[in-house]
Design a protein around this motif. Sequence first.
Motif, PDB file in Angstrom:
ATOM      1  N   PRO A 110      29.991 -61.912 -13.275  1.00 23.73           N
ATOM      2  CA  PRO A 110      29.514 -60.541 -13.488  1.00 23.73           C
ATOM      3  C   PRO A 110      30.345 -59.487 -12.755  1.00 23.73           C
ATOM      4  CG  PRO A 110      27.940 -61.834 -12.180  1.00 23.73           C
ATOM      5  CD  PRO A 110      28.990 -62.785 -12.653  1.00 23.73           C
ATOM      6  N   ASP A 111      31.108 -59.903 -11.738  1.00 25.91           N
ATOM      7  CA  ASP A 111      31.901 -58.918 -10.981  1.00 25.91           C
ATOM      8  C   ASP A 111      33.322 -58.752 -11.538  1.00 25.91           C
ATOM      9  OD1 ASP A 111      29.741 -58.644  -9.375  1.00 25.91           O
ATOM     10  OD2 ASP A 111      30.424 -60.166  -7.937  1.00 25.91           O
ATOM     11  N   LYS A 112      33.657 -59.500 -12.581  1.00 28.69           N
ATOM     12  CA  LYS A 112      35.005 -59.373 -13.160  1.00 28.69           C
ATOM     13  C   LYS A 112      34.893 -58.706 -14.531  1.00 28.69           C
ATOM     14  CE  LYS A 112      36.779 -63.409 -10.636  1.00 28.69           C
ATOM     15  NZ  LYS A 112      38.049 -63.354  -9.923  1.00 28.69           N
ATOM     16  N   LYS A 113      36.028 -58.169 -14.970  1.00 29.13           N
ATOM     17  CA  LYS A 113      36.028 -57.455 -16.256  1.00 29.13           C
ATOM     18  C   LYS A 113      36.829 -58.264 -17.281  1.00 29.13           C
ATOM     19  CE  LYS A 113      37.666 -52.958 -17.928  1.00 29.13           C
ATOM     20  NZ  LYS A 113      38.355 -51.728 -17.480  1.00 29.13           N
ATOM     21  N   PHE A 114      36.281 -58.416 -18.484  1.00 31.13           N
ATOM     22  CA  PHE A 114      36.955 -59.190 -19.536  1.00 31.13           C
ATOM     23  C   PHE A 114      37.165 -58.307 -20.759  1.00 31.13           C
ATOM     24  CE2 PHE A 114      34.739 -62.142 -16.785  1.00 31.13           C
ATOM     25  CZ  PHE A 114      35.768 -63.014 -16.461  1.00 31.13           C
ATOM     26  N   ILE A 115      38.417 -58.260 -21.207  1.00 28.17           N
ATOM     27  CA  ILE A 115      38.779 -57.374 -22.313  1.00 28.17           C
ATOM     28  C   ILE A 115      39.282 -58.240 -23.474  1.00 28.17           C
ATOM     29  CG2 ILE A 115      40.360 -55.519 -22.998  1.00 28.17           C
ATOM     30  CD1 ILE A 115      40.655 -54.875 -19.980  1.00 28.17           C
ATOM     31  N   GLU A 155      45.686 -51.488 -17.928  1.00 30.01           N
ATOM     32  CA  GLU A 155      44.934 -52.244 -16.913  1.00 30.01           C
ATOM     33  C   GLU A 155      45.910 -52.991 -16.014  1.00 30.01           C
ATOM     34  OE1 GLU A 155      41.667 -52.545 -16.357  1.00 30.01           O
ATOM     35  OE2 GLU A 155      40.824 -51.602 -18.150  1.00 30.01           O
ATOM     36  N   PRO A 156      46.650 -52.300 -15.172  1.00 32.28           N
ATOM     37  CA  PRO A 156      47.654 -53.000 -14.361  1.00 32.28           C
ATOM     38  C   PRO A 156      47.002 -54.123 -13.546  1.00 32.28           C
ATOM     39  CG  PRO A 156      47.815 -50.612 -14.079  1.00 32.28           C
ATOM     40  CD  PRO A 156      46.567 -50.856 -14.865  1.00 32.28           C
ATOM     41  N   GLY A 157      47.672 -55.255 -13.495  1.00 29.47           N
ATOM     42  CA  GLY A 157      47.125 -56.393 -12.743  1.00 29.47           C
ATOM     43  C   GLY A 157      46.245 -57.304 -13.566  1.00 29.47           C
ATOM     44  N   ALA A 158      45.975 -56.932 -14.823  1.00 28.38           N
ATOM     45  CA  ALA A 158      45.112 -57.794 -15.650  1.00 28.38           C
ATOM     46  C   ALA A 158      45.830 -59.105 -15.970  1.00 28.38           C
ATOM     47  CB  ALA A 158      44.743 -57.075 -16.946  1.00 28.38           C
ATOM     48  N   VAL A 159      45.065 -60.177 -15.961  1.00 29.72           N
ATOM     49  CA  VAL A 159      45.600 -61.519 -16.234  1.00 29.72           C
ATOM     50  C   VAL A 159      45.336 -61.860 -17.702  1.00 29.72           C
ATOM     51  CG1 VAL A 159      45.091 -63.961 -15.786  1.00 29.72           C
ATOM     52  CG2 VAL A 159      45.408 -62.374 -13.871  1.00 29.72           C
ATOM     53  N   ALA A 181      42.112 -64.570  -8.137  1.00 29.93           N
ATOM     54  CA  ALA A 181      41.589 -63.392  -7.436  1.00 29.93           C
ATOM     55  C   ALA A 181      41.552 -62.134  -8.306  1.00 29.93           C
ATOM     56  CB  ALA A 181      42.453 -63.122  -6.205  1.00 29.93           C
ATOM     57  N   ALA A 182      42.216 -62.168  -9.461  1.00 36.43           N
ATOM     58  CA  ALA A 182      42.249 -60.965 -10.308  1.00 36.43           C
ATOM     59  C   ALA A 182      40.831 -60.551 -10.696  1.00 36.43           C
ATOM     60  CB  ALA A 182      43.069 -61.249 -11.560  1.00 36.43           C
ATOM     61  N   THR A 183      40.665 -59.256 -10.959  1.00 29.35           N
ATOM     62  CA  THR A 183      39.329 -58.770 -11.339  1.00 29.35           C
ATOM     63  C   THR A 183      39.261 -58.456 -12.831  1.00 29.35           C
ATOM     64  OG1 THR A 183      40.048 -56.584 -10.658  1.00 29.35           O
ATOM     65  CG2 THR A 183      38.715 -57.840  -9.072  1.00 29.35           C
ATOM     66  N   THR A 184      40.436 -58.356 -13.498  1.00 29.89           N
ATOM     67  CA  THR A 184      40.431 -58.018 -14.923  1.00 29.89           C
ATOM     68  C   THR A 184      41.236 -59.063 -15.706  1.00 29.89           C
ATOM     69  OG1 THR A 184      40.364 -55.702 -14.295  1.00 29.89           O
ATOM     70  CG2 THR A 184      40.916 -56.177 -16.586  1.00 29.89           C
ATOM     71  N   PHE A 185      40.670 -59.500 -16.818  1.00 30.34           N
ATOM     72  CA  PHE A 185      41.286 -60.549 -17.636  1.00 30.34           C
ATOM     73  C   PHE A 185      41.315 -60.090 -19.095  1.00 30.34           C
ATOM     74  CE2 PHE A 185      39.664 -62.504 -13.891  1.00 30.34           C
ATOM     75  CZ  PHE A 185      40.529 -63.550 -13.584  1.00 30.34           C
ATOM     76  N   ILE A 186      42.450 -60.274 -19.728  1.00 28.11           N
ATOM     77  CA  ILE A 186      42.540 -60.036 -21.175  1.00 28.11           C
ATOM     78  C   ILE A 186      42.392 -61.403 -21.838  1.00 28.11           C
ATOM     79  CG2 ILE A 186      44.014 -59.201 -23.051  1.00 28.11           C
ATOM     80  CD1 ILE A 186      45.369 -57.380 -20.906  1.00 28.11           C
ATOM     81  N   GLU A 216      50.343 -55.298 -28.992  1.00 28.17           N
ATOM     82  CA  GLU A 216      48.996 -54.745 -28.754  1.00 28.17           C
ATOM     83  C   GLU A 216      48.491 -55.150 -27.374  1.00 28.17           C
ATOM     84  OE1 GLU A 216      45.793 -55.286 -31.701  1.00 28.17           O
ATOM     85  OE2 GLU A 216      47.385 -55.506 -33.177  1.00 28.17           O
ATOM     86  N   ILE A 217      48.787 -56.388 -26.998  1.00 28.36           N
ATOM     87  CA  ILE A 217      48.325 -56.886 -25.694  1.00 28.36           C
ATOM     88  C   ILE A 217      49.052 -56.158 -24.565  1.00 28.36           C
ATOM     89  CG2 ILE A 217      48.226 -58.931 -24.196  1.00 28.36           C
ATOM     90  CD1 ILE A 217      47.762 -60.584 -26.775  1.00 28.36           C
ATOM     91  N   GLU A 218      50.340 -55.906 -24.767  1.00 27.37           N
ATOM     92  CA  GLU A 218      51.105 -55.180 -23.739  1.00 27.37           C
ATOM     93  C   GLU A 218      50.525 -53.773 -23.541  1.00 27.37           C
ATOM     94  OE1 GLU A 218      52.732 -56.748 -21.775  1.00 27.37           O
ATOM     95  OE2 GLU A 218      54.307 -58.019 -22.604  1.00 27.37           O
ATOM     96  N   GLU A 219      50.034 -53.175 -24.603  1.00 21.57           N
ATOM     97  CA  GLU A 219      49.402 -51.848 -24.467  1.00 21.57           C
ATOM     98  C   GLU A 219      48.144 -51.939 -23.599  1.00 21.57           C
ATOM     99  OE1 GLU A 219      48.580 -49.754 -28.155  1.00 21.57           O
ATOM    100  OE2 GLU A 219      50.658 -50.105 -28.796  1.00 21.57           O
ATOM    101  N   LEU A 220      47.366 -52.999 -23.837  1.00 22.18           N
ATOM    102  CA  LEU A 220      46.149 -53.197 -23.024  1.00 22.18           C
ATOM    103  C   LEU A 220      46.528 -53.406 -21.560  1.00 22.18           C
ATOM    104  CD1 LEU A 220      44.154 -55.686 -25.302  1.00 22.18           C
ATOM    105  CD2 LEU A 220      43.601 -53.286 -24.889  1.00 22.18           C
ATOM    106  N   ARG A 221      47.587 -54.186 -21.359  1.00 23.06           N
ATOM    107  CA  ARG A 221      48.025 -54.474 -19.985  1.00 23.06           C
ATOM    108  C   ARG A 221      48.496 -53.205 -19.282  1.00 23.06           C
ATOM    109  NH1 ARG A 221      51.782 -59.846 -19.990  1.00 23.06           N
ATOM    110  NH2 ARG A 221      50.332 -61.223 -18.911  1.00 23.06           N
ATOM    111  N   ALA A 222      49.178 -52.359 -20.028  1.00 19.91           N
ATOM    112  CA  ALA A 222      49.687 -51.120 -19.427  1.00 19.91           C
ATOM    113  C   ALA A 222      48.518 -50.264 -18.932  1.00 19.91           C
ATOM    114  CB  ALA A 222      50.526 -50.358 -20.441  1.00 19.91           C
TER     115      ALA A 222
END
Length: 309
Positions: free
Chosen positions: A250-255, A193-197, A229-234, A185-191
């Motif tokens: 506030p400038d980063k995205k968290f999933i 959101e390329p670059g998500a940490v 430096a990443a902007t998106t985090f799972i 499921e996490i790999e699907e989210l990563r796909a």
Amino acid sequence: MPHLNALQQELRQLAAERDVVILAHNYQRPDVQDAADFTGDSLELSRIAAADPHQVILFCGVHFMAETAYILAPQKTVLMPDKRAGCPMADMVTVHGLRALKAQHPDAVVVAYVNTSADIKAETDVCCTSANAVQIVERFPKDQKIIFVPDRNLGDYVARQTGREETMILWQGWCHVHDDFRAAEIEELRAAEPGAVLMAHPESRREVLDIADIVTSTSGMLRYPAGNAATTFIVATETGLLYRLGTLYPDKKFIPASRRAVCPNMKLTTLEKCIATLGDEWDDVLDHEVSVGEHVRVKALQAVERMIE
Ligand code: 13P
Ligand code: SF4
């Protein structure tokens, strides 16, 4: 402290009148976290409970956390807004079962995750939290047999990190919230959101930890994005953490790694129950009090003190 609404102000007022410090775990509801004096992971809250000068602690978390606060500070009154808030994983190990395992391995020491009852801590050599489990285990000689309770996922992670898969005996408990994450499921989210940490809590399964960029405690996750430096985090932990992450960055995205990742016990505490505990129900405050018999407390204290040293 953020701008407080009327209920939060009422709670702050009651806390001031009654010499109360409010501690909230990172999974608590946002309005409770915002009204607390301190928020943190299990280790940080234990340290604060031991050092804080207030006479009363209102613990917004689950039962083993309030119990740990009392073990460290028995001269204080420790209250929970809703004492039904337990940790199902902590309940997976019994004194009877642990004694039986110790009898099978008389040469083993016992390391207990802090997510255990006081009775279990009293049977333990040293406690640890997700923030320091690896360091605690590393204190022992490499050939020392270690019984690790109750979380099989954290135990497996620590055994692998420290190269002790042969010498650690793992109790087969788990946290239903973290054990439910799946790598696929996490790999699907990563796909998507390329670059998500991926940040994962060590109570997650091996398949999730193996694909994580960082494995750390809840407070470790609150610090990590600052230096990345990443902007998106799972985020593979209870979804309550996303509130603080969003406020801090506030400038980063968290999933969330899964929208199912909610600990119902953590959500039993509400602002209204906090107010009732310090307000209308103050005359019956014993209903909210958490304590431990002195015989057990003294034994448990040794294991907890070694943890926070
Ligand atoms: P932390 O110590 O990382 O805050 O974790 C506590 C907990 O209950 C995790 O599910
Ligand atoms: Fe227990 Fe899991 Fe809830 Fe943490 S998230 S309190 S380990 S059930």
